[in-house]
Design an enzyme around this catalytic site. Structure first.
Site, mmCIF file in Angstrom:
data_model
loop_
_atom_site.group_PDB
_atom_site.id
_atom_site.type_symbol
_atom_site.label_atom_id
_atom_site.label_comp_id
_atom_site.label_asym_id
_atom_site.label_seq_id
_atom_site.Cartn_x
_atom_site.Cartn_y
_atom_site.Cartn_z
ATOM 1 N N GLY A 8 -5.524 46.569 -3.536
ATOM 2 C CA GLY A 8 -4.257 46.296 -3.911
ATOM 3 C C GLY A 8 -3.911 47.485 -4.419
ATOM 4 O O GLY A 8 -4.041 48.326 -5.520
ATOM 5 N N ALA A 9 -2.503 47.593 -3.698
ATOM 6 C CA ALA A 9 -1.792 49.679 -4.175
ATOM 7 C C ALA A 9 -0.363 48.809 -4.705
ATOM 8 O O ALA A 9 0.063 49.264 -4.280
ATOM 9 C CB ALA A 9 -2.167 49.575 -3.179
ATOM 10 N N GLY A 10 -0.293 48.375 -5.886
ATOM 11 C CA GLY A 10 0.608 47.949 -6.741
ATOM 12 C C GLY A 10 0.812 48.803 -8.230
ATOM 13 O O GLY A 10 0.011 50.151 -7.679
ATOM 14 N N ALA A 78 -6.594 42.772 2.538
ATOM 15 C CA ALA A 78 -7.512 42.122 2.557
ATOM 16 C C ALA A 78 -7.490 40.550 3.193
ATOM 17 O O ALA A 78 -6.859 40.217 2.303
ATOM 18 C CB ALA A 78 -8.788 41.694 1.550
ATOM 19 N N CYS A 159 5.559 35.137 -16.925
ATOM 20 C CA CYS A 159 6.050 37.072 -17.416
ATOM 21 C C CYS A 159 7.648 36.373 -17.536
ATOM 22 O O CYS A 159 8.317 35.915 -16.833
ATOM 23 C CB CYS A 159 5.935 37.490 -16.069
ATOM 24 S SG CYS A 159 6.866 39.175 -15.738
ATOM 25 N N GLY A 320 2.744 46.877 -18.205
ATOM 26 C CA GLY A 320 2.652 47.725 -17.397
ATOM 27 C C GLY A 320 1.626 48.940 -18.653
ATOM 28 O O GLY A 320 0.341 49.622 -18.101
ATOM 29 N N CYS A 353 6.611 48.184 -24.477
ATOM 30 C CA CYS A 353 7.805 47.927 -23.587
ATOM 31 C C CYS A 353 8.766 48.370 -24.125
ATOM 32 O O CYS A 353 9.356 48.549 -25.135
ATOM 33 C CB CYS A 353 7.670 46.539 -23.339
ATOM 34 S SG CYS A 353 6.331 45.899 -22.618
ATOM 35 N N LYS A 388 15.089 53.250 -20.468
ATOM 36 C CA LYS A 388 14.432 52.754 -19.293
ATOM 37 C C LYS A 388 14.646 54.373 -17.794
ATOM 38 O O LYS A 388 13.775 53.638 -16.543
ATOM 39 C CB LYS A 388 14.719 51.913 -19.313
ATOM 40 C CG LYS A 388 14.341 50.668 -17.732
ATOM 41 C CD LYS A 388 13.245 48.842 -18.779
ATOM 42 C CE LYS A 388 12.821 49.108 -17.536
ATOM 43 N NZ LYS A 388 11.999 48.013 -18.109
HETATM 44 C C1 LIG Z 1 10.614 41.556 -12.099
HETATM 45 C C2 LIG Z 1 9.635 42.143 -12.759
HETATM 46 C C3 LIG Z 1 9.631 42.855 -14.153
HETATM 47 C C4 LIG Z 1 8.772 43.891 -14.474
HETATM 48 N N1 LIG Z 1 9.200 45.079 -15.253
HETATM 49 C C5 LIG Z 1 7.724 45.384 -16.890
HETATM 50 C C6 LIG Z 1 8.800 46.504 -17.010
HETATM 51 O O1 LIG Z 1 9.302 46.740 -17.377
HETATM 52 N N2 LIG Z 1 8.027 46.883 -18.004
HETATM 53 C C7 LIG Z 1 6.645 46.360 -18.178
HETATM 54 O O2 LIG Z 1 5.378 46.694 -19.151
HETATM 55 N N3 LIG Z 1 6.010 45.096 -17.481
HETATM 56 C C8 LIG Z 1 6.759 44.830 -16.419
HETATM 57 N N4 LIG Z 1 6.190 43.654 -15.330
HETATM 58 C C9 LIG Z 1 5.055 43.277 -16.153
HETATM 59 C C10 LIG Z 1 3.865 44.469 -14.903
HETATM 60 O O3 LIG Z 1 3.495 46.011 -15.331
HETATM 61 C C11 LIG Z 1 4.106 44.647 -13.246
HETATM 62 O O4 LIG Z 1 4.335 42.897 -12.750
HETATM 63 C C12 LIG Z 1 3.449 45.130 -12.600
HETATM 64 O O5 LIG Z 1 3.959 45.776 -11.391
HETATM 65 C C13 LIG Z 1 1.587 44.831 -12.699
HETATM 66 O O6 LIG Z 1 1.436 45.320 -12.115
HETATM 67 P P1 LIG Z 1 0.023 44.893 -10.944
HETATM 68 O O7 LIG Z 1 -0.993 45.759 -10.378
HETATM 69 O O8 LIG Z 1 -0.977 44.140 -11.010
HETATM 70 O O9 LIG Z 1 1.013 43.860 -10.183
HETATM 71 P P2 LIG Z 1 1.587 44.122 -8.349
HETATM 72 O O10 LIG Z 1 2.032 45.562 -8.966
HETATM 73 O O11 LIG Z 1 2.286 43.619 -8.127
HETATM 74 O O12 LIG Z 1 0.390 45.113 -7.034
HETATM 75 C C14 LIG Z 1 -0.398 43.987 -6.521
HETATM 76 C C15 LIG Z 1 -0.409 44.658 -5.418
HETATM 77 O O13 LIG Z 1 -1.518 43.889 -5.021
HETATM 78 C C16 LIG Z 1 -0.985 43.664 -3.520
HETATM 79 N N5 LIG Z 1 -1.617 42.590 -3.037
HETATM 80 C C17 LIG Z 1 -2.149 41.172 -3.125
HETATM 81 N N6 LIG Z 1 -2.677 41.105 -2.543
HETATM 82 C C18 LIG Z 1 -3.835 41.330 -1.814
HETATM 83 C C19 LIG Z 1 -4.537 42.006 -0.561
HETATM 84 N N7 LIG Z 1 -5.028 40.017 -0.091
HETATM 85 N N8 LIG Z 1 -4.385 42.686 0.017
HETATM 86 C C20 LIG Z 1 -3.897 43.904 -0.112
HETATM 87 N N9 LIG Z 1 -3.228 43.805 -1.494
HETATM 88 C C21 LIG Z 1 -2.520 43.070 -1.755
HETATM 89 C C22 LIG Z 1 0.121 43.492 -3.337
HETATM 90 O O14 LIG Z 1 0.503 43.759 -1.648
HETATM 91 C C23 LIG Z 1 0.756 44.506 -4.826
HETATM 92 O O15 LIG Z 1 1.078 45.452 -3.860
HETATM 93 C C24 LIG Z 1 7.074 43.602 -14.561
HETATM 94 C C25 LIG Z 1 7.324 42.079 -13.419
HETATM 95 C C26 LIG Z 1 7.618 41.878 -13.139
HETATM 96 C C27 LIG Z 1 7.534 40.320 -12.189
#
Ligand SMILES: Cc1cc2nc3c(=O)[nH]c(=O)nc-3n(C[C@H](O)[C@H](O)[C@H](O)COP(=O)(O)OP(=O)(O)OC[C@H]3O[C@@H](n4cnc5c(N)ncnc54)[C@H](O)[C@@H]3O)c2cc1C
Length: 425
Positions: A8-10, A78, A159, A320, A353, A388
């Site tokens: 995962g590269a979020g 994956a 969320c 976050g 936040c 922000k």
């Molecule tokens: C609209 C929105 C706004 C938000 N705003 C805030 C904010 O202002 N402040 C705050 O603190 N939090 C916020 N959040 C909550 C949280 O910070 C975010 O959701 C954050 O992006 C979560 O990080 P993550 O790495 O867990 O997931 P993500 O950032 O979603 O990353 C997960 C990654 O895994 C990858 N992935 C999934 N399955 C696979 C696979 N099989 N193979 C390879 N890669 C895969 C996806 O493509 C994605 O890139 C927000 C959430 C949302 C939905």
């Protein structure tokens, strides 16, 4: 030497890679598996949906940054993790073995749990930048032919902050365009009260957010279950505190955005002893799976129990800063294990936040995020909007530079007493 893989590269996976690099020994290899070549900053998606950002403003070419950092980046995604074999099948048919795995896959968006929900149905989404781009087109259609709006979060969602943000920035933009008077707005949420946020509130978010709703003439329905969504109408059941049906609402809309429930992604869903029944990764206080000791998890994909029972199920948000604390603990723990030392680092899971309203906002600090807390503070002001925007620029700058926590960020957080790692005696 060890093969360390981040899946995962979020937000969490990218920072995980940056924090793991200095933990590796000579000869260890770090691989990141993503879906596609780019990172996008999820918290800016509401601004994309409203037209305040273009998708390219919030995206970063990860392949290039990872190359600079000496990290192998595989963008094919994956298919399935095989924990018993320490192996991952990739979507292109190839396979990868690991010594240590960090699951950072975020959520699978469970739109299918409500008929008609989501971008393939009749409501918009801001969870992914692709959805946000489509939501922007729908928003422009609404602006040219105004009608009612429904915004919120369905049963099982975890969320809520982005739903409030989106309702308020929609209001701000519609007022700017002088068409707010033609757009009745309703906020529909599974939370037991406005400002609960899946956290039983932070400071007095109940009063702050209710007052903001009243001020902006946004009606609300709490304890809500969305039953179905049709092309122009949402059916919502409102229950009382015992869960009994109180009222059914048929809400007409010209534009709707509802956050779905989350679950674990298919690559890990249903792996016994790795995940809970919703597919979230089970971890101990060191972010480590109790059964598969070489597997760690960070971010939205981590299993966390609800803070308290509620008439309609609501989950705990993974915010976050809380996620960043999971990342730091995991990097330290893998670094220790690589050197035959115990994995003792524990994340604070503190939350800091900023919720933007377009012209103002609410900031909150919850230490720890799950109550009862040592710090439980929320405050409203115009400064939050500017903070922000500044944070978005700062965060994207860090991702482009391949840095997780510059020294000046560490310095400021230390001065404020906001820590990522618990000091254990
Ligand atoms: C609209 C929105 C706004 C938000 N705003 C805030 C904010 O202002 N402040 C705050 O603190 N939090 C916020 N959040 C909550 C949280 O910070 C975010 O959701 C954050 O992006 C979560 O990080 P993550 O790495 O867990 O997931 P993500 O950032 O979603 O990353 C997960 C990654 O895994 C990858 N992935 C999934 N399955 C696979 C696979 N099989 N193979 C390879 N890669 C895969 C996806 O493509 C994605 O890139 C927000 C959430 C949302 C939905």
């Amino acid at each position: 030497m060890a093969e360390v893989v981040v899946l995962g590269a979020g937000l969490s996976g990218t920072l995980m890679a940056y924090e793991l690099v200095p933990q590796l020994r000579d000869g260890d290899r770090l691989t990141v598996i993503g879906q596609g070549p780019r990172y996008h900053f999820v918290p800016s998606n509401p601004w994309v949906a409203i037209g305040w950002r273009k998708r390219e403003d919030i995206e970063v070419d990860l392949e290039e940054v990872m190359r600079r950092k000496g990290v192998r980046y595989l963008g094919q995604g994956a298919k399935r993790v095989h924990t018993g074999e320490n192996r991952i099948d990739l979507e292109d048919g190839s396979s990868l073995s690991y010594d240590y795995l960090v699951v950072a896959t975020g959520p699978d968006l469970a739109f299918d749990e409500v008929p008609g929900l989501g971008p393939n149905g009749y409501t918009q989404s801001i969870c992914h930048v692709d959805h946000a781009v489509r939501a922007h087109d729908a928003f422009e259609r609404l602006a040219s032919k105004p009608g009612p709006i429904v915004v919120g979060a369905v049963q099982g969602a975890s969320c809520f902050g982005p739903a409030y943000e989106f309702a308020f920035i929609l209001d701000t933009e519609l007022r700017k365009r002088r068409i707010r008077d033609k757009v009745p707005m309703t906020f529909v949420t599974s939370e037991p009260y406005i400002g609960h946020l899946g956290l039983d509130g932070v400071g007095d978010t109940k009063t702050l957010l209710e007052s903001e709703m009243r001020d902006r003439h946004i009606k609300w329905i709490t304890n809500a279950k969305v039953k179905t969504v049709d092309a122009e109408k949402m059916s919502v059941e409102e229950v009382d505190e015992d869960g009994a049906l109180r009222r059914t609402h048929e809400l007409p809309f010209a534009f709707a955005m509802m956050l779905p429930a989350f679950r674990g992604v298919p690559a890990v869903f249903g792996i016994e002893k790795l995940t809970n029944p919703r597919g979230f990764i089970l971890v101990d206080k060191h972010q480590r799976n109790p059964e598969y000791r070489n597997v760690f998890a960070v971010g939205v994909g981590v299993a966390i129990a609800p803070v308290s029972p509620s008439p309609v199920p609501v989950g705990v948000p993974k915010t976050g800063f809380m996620i960043e604390s999971m990342v730091t603990a995991t990097a330290l723990n893998i670094g220790a294990l690589l050197r035959d030392q115990p994995a003792g680092a524990e994340a604070t899971w503190n939350a800091v936040c900023l919720a933007d309203f377009g012209d103002s906002g609410v900031a909150f600090v919850a230490q720890p995020q799950i109550p009862p807390r040592n710090v439980n503070w929320a405050s409203k002001g115009d400064w939050v909007h500017y903070a922000k925007v500044a944070f978005e620029k700062f965060f994207l700058h860090k991702i482009r530079r391949g840095e997780s926590e510059p020294y000046y960020e560490r310095f400021v957080l230390e001065r404020l007493g906001i820590r990522k790692i618990k000091t254990t005696a």
